[in-house]
Write an enzyme that holds these catalytic residues in place. Sequence first.
Site, PDB file in Angstrom:
ATOM      1  N   LYS A 198       0.746  -1.174   0.061  1.00 41.28           N
ATOM      2  CA  LYS A 198       0.049  -0.172   0.049  1.00 41.28           C
ATOM      3  C   LYS A 198       1.003   1.175   0.199  1.00 41.28           C
ATOM      4  CE  LYS A 198      -3.534   2.796   0.303  1.00 41.28           C
ATOM      5  NZ  LYS A 198      -4.547   2.780   1.110  1.00 41.28           N
ATOM      6  N   CYS A 252      -3.717  10.042   2.001  1.00 36.99           N
ATOM      7  CA  CYS A 252      -2.926   8.933   1.393  1.00 36.99           C
ATOM      8  C   CYS A 252      -1.752   9.170   0.745  1.00 36.99           C
ATOM      9  CB  CYS A 252      -3.673   7.851   0.549  1.00 36.99           C
ATOM     10  SG  CYS A 252      -5.260   6.810   1.441  1.00 36.99           S
TER      11      CYS A 252
END
Length: 331
Positions: A198, A252
């Site tokens: 991720k 993010c």
Amino acid sequence: MTGVQTCALPISSVLADRGHRVSGVDVRAEVVQTINRGEIHIHEPHLDQLVRRVVAQGSLAASLEPRPADVFFLCVPTPVTADRAPDIRYVEAAARAIRPHVRRGSLILLESTSPPGTTENVVARHAVPSGLTVGRNVFVAYCPERVLPGRILLEVVENDRVVGGITPECTRRAKEFYETFVKGEVLPTNAVTAETVKLAENSFRDVNIAFANELSMLAEQIGADPFEIIELANRHPRVNILAPGPGVGGHCISVDPWFLVHAAPERTPLLRTAREVNDRKPGHVVKTVENAVRRSGAGVIGCLGLTYKADVDDLRESPSLEVVRQLRRRE
């Protein structure tokens, strides 16, 4: 029907719609009350209808405190501190909160974007009661969320998922559970690999955005049009330069690369530089605006669009806010 404890409304409602009995947890009383009325507190297309339906059916309810469950989802913020170190106190707090309710056979899933090692060193350490053994009678795994705001309800089901357990048995149990509602492929690995996947995804995007932003600043200095340069360069069959912008925002891409930098600072000079380039871009936008004001003699500046991307209500890390702050300081 499986009892599921989670704290992310979109996945909670999807799981409830797939036949699971879901208990959502939030520390804000007003959010809990809103959900239990069958309403929502965030903007996401079609989420309001789904929540209204599953709450009315009794398959989703919210509370302020965790409850016993078969499956626990940890979906909490993972910001960075002022010195760019990972702040995992919310993960630790969530793990501690579910500990009294974890029992033999429980599956604990961390979805928050986290530094490598968080699943084992934080979640398993603080969530698993003494007397239970990870991989034998309680199972802990990491599966990063991979969704785009505005498309969450679709992508949480359709997208491929990477699942990494602390042990192979943890991975197997987690994979089987995700396959109850995910239509995309569920790809098994170990926890630290899944955590790094991720971070790598978002760091890759950050580096590419930084290249476009740096190129745009270079082009302006030499008197060229950055958008024309990019358009013409992208005519090459193996080149795909992104469009430059005012920086990088959201929870993010603007945060995750720092987790990798913190994990191995001597191995990540490129990631650090990309972050610094993108963090400097709002200041460059402000100087561009100031130059335009001086040339035109304008007295009023209008700033349209404050969220970090179009058609969302999320202001987290938005470079537009930094542009406005700097412009206001120059009044």
